[in-house]
Design a protein around this motif. Structure first.
Motif, PDB file in Angstrom:
ATOM      1  N   GLY A  72      -2.251 -25.776 -28.058  1.00  0.00           N
ATOM      2  CA  GLY A  72      -1.268 -25.192 -28.968  1.00  0.00           C
ATOM      3  C   GLY A  72       0.143 -25.611 -28.577  1.00  0.00           C
ATOM      4  N   MET A  73       0.426 -25.632 -27.266  1.00  0.00           N
ATOM      5  CA  MET A  73       1.765 -26.017 -26.816  1.00  0.00           C
ATOM      6  C   MET A  73       2.057 -27.488 -27.097  1.00  0.00           C
ATOM      7  SD  MET A  73       3.381 -23.351 -26.017  1.00  0.00           S
ATOM      8  CE  MET A  73       4.869 -24.306 -25.777  1.00  0.00           C
ATOM      9  N   ILE A  76       3.180 -27.348 -30.667  1.00  0.00           N
ATOM     10  CA  ILE A  76       4.509 -26.725 -30.822  1.00  0.00           C
ATOM     11  C   ILE A  76       5.602 -27.652 -30.296  1.00  0.00           C
ATOM     12  CG2 ILE A  76       5.962 -24.818 -29.970  1.00  0.00           C
ATOM     13  CD1 ILE A  76       3.313 -23.096 -30.013  1.00  0.00           C
ATOM     14  N   TYR A  97       5.202 -15.861 -28.617  1.00  0.00           N
ATOM     15  CA  TYR A  97       4.368 -16.153 -27.452  1.00  0.00           C
ATOM     16  C   TYR A  97       5.273 -16.572 -26.274  1.00  0.00           C
ATOM     17  CZ  TYR A  97       1.488 -19.006 -24.375  1.00  0.00           C
ATOM     18  OH  TYR A  97       0.900 -19.554 -23.268  1.00  0.00           O
ATOM     19  N   GLU A 139       7.064 -16.465 -35.833  1.00  0.00           N
ATOM     20  CA  GLU A 139       5.670 -16.171 -35.449  1.00  0.00           C
ATOM     21  C   GLU A 139       5.365 -14.781 -35.991  1.00  0.00           C
ATOM     22  OE1 GLU A 139       4.601 -17.009 -31.260  1.00  0.00           O
ATOM     23  OE2 GLU A 139       3.607 -15.064 -31.270  1.00  0.00           O
ATOM     24  N   PHE A 171      -2.019 -15.815 -34.594  1.00  0.00           N
ATOM     25  CA  PHE A 171      -2.564 -14.451 -34.608  1.00  0.00           C
ATOM     26  C   PHE A 171      -3.277 -14.139 -35.929  1.00  0.00           C
ATOM     27  CE2 PHE A 171      -0.752 -11.335 -31.265  1.00  0.00           C
ATOM     28  CZ  PHE A 171      -0.978 -12.253 -30.253  1.00  0.00           C
ATOM     29  N   THR A 192      -7.000 -22.860 -29.613  1.00  0.00           N
ATOM     30  CA  THR A 192      -7.694 -22.286 -28.463  1.00  0.00           C
ATOM     31  C   THR A 192      -8.154 -20.859 -28.777  1.00  0.00           C
ATOM     32  OG1 THR A 192      -5.990 -23.478 -27.217  1.00  0.00           O
ATOM     33  CG2 THR A 192      -7.396 -21.993 -25.962  1.00  0.00           C
ATOM     34  N   LYS A 193      -7.508 -20.226 -29.761  1.00  0.00           N
ATOM     35  CA  LYS A 193      -7.742 -18.811 -30.047  1.00  0.00           C
ATOM     36  C   LYS A 193      -8.799 -18.649 -31.154  1.00  0.00           C
ATOM     37  CE  LYS A 193      -4.176 -18.793 -27.325  1.00  0.00           C
ATOM     38  NZ  LYS A 193      -4.321 -18.812 -25.898  1.00  0.00           N
ATOM     39  N   CYS A 202      -9.765 -25.818 -25.772  1.00  0.00           N
ATOM     40  CA  CYS A 202      -8.303 -25.759 -25.852  1.00  0.00           C
ATOM     41  C   CYS A 202      -7.835 -26.818 -26.856  1.00  0.00           C
ATOM     42  CB  CYS A 202      -7.715 -26.043 -24.465  1.00  0.00           C
ATOM     43  SG  CYS A 202      -5.922 -25.891 -24.386  1.00  0.00           S
ATOM     44  N   CYS A 203      -7.082 -26.392 -27.859  1.00  0.00           N
ATOM     45  CA  CYS A 203      -6.579 -27.362 -28.839  1.00  0.00           C
ATOM     46  C   CYS A 203      -5.456 -26.735 -29.660  1.00  0.00           C
ATOM     47  CB  CYS A 203      -7.694 -27.838 -29.775  1.00  0.00           C
ATOM     48  SG  CYS A 203      -8.312 -26.556 -30.856  1.00  0.00           S
TER      49      CYS A 203
HETATM   50  C1  LIG Z   1       0.594 -17.135 -30.404  1.00  0.00           C
HETATM   51  C2  LIG Z   1       0.354 -18.283 -29.476  1.00  0.00           C
HETATM   52  N1  LIG Z   1       0.864 -19.482 -29.786  1.00  0.00           N
HETATM   53  C3  LIG Z   1       0.675 -20.546 -28.977  1.00  0.00           C
HETATM   54  C4  LIG Z   1      -0.033 -20.460 -27.790  1.00  0.00           C
HETATM   55  C5  LIG Z   1      -0.185 -21.672 -26.925  1.00  0.00           C
HETATM   56  O1  LIG Z   1      -1.447 -22.210 -27.113  1.00  0.00           O
HETATM   57  P1  LIG Z   1      -2.241 -23.076 -26.014  1.00  0.00           P
HETATM   58  O2  LIG Z   1      -2.505 -22.169 -24.858  1.00  0.00           O
HETATM   59  O3  LIG Z   1      -3.453 -23.540 -26.746  1.00  0.00           O
HETATM   60  O4  LIG Z   1      -1.347 -24.206 -25.622  1.00  0.00           O
HETATM   61  C6  LIG Z   1      -0.589 -19.226 -27.448  1.00  0.00           C
HETATM   62  C7  LIG Z   1      -1.347 -19.097 -26.184  1.00  0.00           C
HETATM   63  O5  LIG Z   1      -1.637 -18.025 -25.714  1.00  0.00           O
HETATM   64  C8  LIG Z   1      -0.387 -18.111 -28.299  1.00  0.00           C
HETATM   65  O6  LIG Z   1      -0.877 -16.892 -28.004  1.00  0.00           O
END
Ligand SMILES: Cc1ncc(COP(=O)(O)O)c(C=O)c1O
Length: 375
Positions: A72-73, A76, A97, A139, A171, A192-193, A202-203
């Motif tokens: 996710g990061m 972003i 986050y 967010e 979310f 990842t969620k 993880c992605c």
């Molecule tokens: C709302 C939200 N955005 C982004 C992320 C980052 O994602 P990642 O851990 O897959 O890089 C998270 C991770 O907990 C998250 O909760």
């Protein structure tokens, strides 16, 4: 097509050799280049497995284009660094986050990107916008306090000033909320969620118009945060049940939120599906379901938070969220540990705050576990 049909069918690539129903896993990192329309390479984000899953997510978020990332990061950071340059300004929601918050405070200044954190009312974004603002980042529901931002209002405001908008839709998941339909330019997920949903991959993902995706791709191939074929396949498999998982999580979370709200040892419950939540009316307007995430605070005069966490038997204290199993965490020690204590206070995150990621178990078992630990 409806969401459940898209989950199952969109993007799938039938196996023409064996006539199997599932997209095969194409492991090659080397592809022939003669007589083909484009060079194919994992870091160019265009291998068959990357394309199959991007197409499913693009359909689910109703955008023209989709791209997968290794976290996710990665998604972003690539979006923000692709669209903001030295001298530009980014307006970001404060309650986000912790990793994204830390990314801004730790990295932006080094690259000459100015930024402002703001509360989640549309007027706050308006006040913070400057001549050099290039991106507004939101967010909603937010991590960890489930604050609700009026997506359409922020999108309209930014559009009227010619500023791009991005949202972290992790979310809600595409089952509960489609921000692009409400005017947001770029939808981002930590896959990842909920998208992965089984706490085993993880992605990240970015969904947007083709024109914006072309700008993001130009930087993404340099930053290199692409996703491997095997994880793409795991994600595709998971997405087939995204709709039924999230709908069960919506139901379980609402039941648990109501139960906790009535418990004498719980002081506050944060869940956008409760009529008492300040964002309830906006959430009802922009979400189809209220999601599987909720937070709460215990009455620390009656019960020690750490003891409570250790007494749970079914619900595990663990990092991350969005899986089929219910887990709990204290954001001050996990998702927001990198945010300074002062910033956490400003965000409203107390040390005793708990965040629940509600799974798909039988809700009576979850209620019983919480009650036993509270007792
Ligand atoms: C709302 C939200 N955005 C982004 C992320 C980052 O994602 P990642 O851990 O897959 O890089 C998270 C991770 O907990 C998250 O909760």
């Amino acid at each position: 097509m409806g969401k459940h049909t898209q989950c199952v069918h969109s993007g799938s690539m039938a196996d023409r050799v064996t006539r199997g129903l599932n997209t095969p896993i194409f492991t090659s990192s080397s592809f022939e280049y003669l007589d083909v329309p484009e060079n194919v390479y994992p870091r160019y984000f265009n291998t068959p497995n990357q394309k199959a899953v991007s197409e499913k997510l693009r359909a689910l978020e109703n955008t023209e284009s989709g791209m997968l990332f290794s976290s996710g990061m990665a998604a972003i950071s690539t979006v923000i660094f692709a669209l903001a340059s030295s001298g530009d300004h980014v307006v970001m929601q404060r309650d986000i986050y912790g990793g994204t918050h830390h990314f801004a405070t730790a990295e932006f200044e080094r690259f000459g990107i100015e930024f402002a954190f703001v509360g989640n009312a549309a007027q706050e974004f308006e006040k913070a916008i400057r001549e050099n603002t290039r991106l507004v980042y939101i967010e909603t529901p937010s991590n960890p306090l489930l604050r609700i931002t009026d997506i359409a209002a922020v999108a309209k405001l930014a559009k009227s000033r010619g500023i791009l908008t991005a949202i972290d839709n992790t979310f809600a998941s595409p089952i509960n909320q489609n921000p692009h339909d409400l005017g947001i330019d770029i939808v981002i997920h930590s896959g990842t969620k909920y998208l992965g949903g089984h706490s085993d991959l993880c992605c990240g993902a970015v969904l947007t118009s083709q024109a914006i995706m072309d700008r993001i791709t130009a930087s993404a191939v340099n930053f290199g945060g692409s996703l491997n074929a095997v994880t793409c396949y795991l994600l595709e498999r998971s997405l087939k049940t995204l709709g039924i998982r999230v709908e069960t999580q919506n139901r379980n979370a609402l039941a648990l939120a109501r139960h906790l709200q009535d418990h004498p040892r719980v002081t506050t419950v944060y869940y956008p599906g409760l009529e008492t939540h300040p964002g309830f009316d906006i959430a009802r307007r922009q979400m189809r379901g209220f999601g599987g995430m909720l937070s709460f605070e215990l009455d620390e005069k009656q019960i020690q938070p750490d003891r409570f966490a250790r007494k749970l038997q079914l619900i595990t204290p663990a990092l991350s969220l969005g899986g089929v199993e219910t887990i709990i965490c204290a954001p001050a020690l996990t998702s927001h540990v990198k945010v300074s204590a002062e910033d956490r206070r400003e965000m409203g995150i107390s040390d005793g705050l708990f965040r629940l990621s509600v799974g798909i178990e039988d809700v009576d078992d979850l209620v019983a576990d919480v009650d036993r630990a509270l007792e």
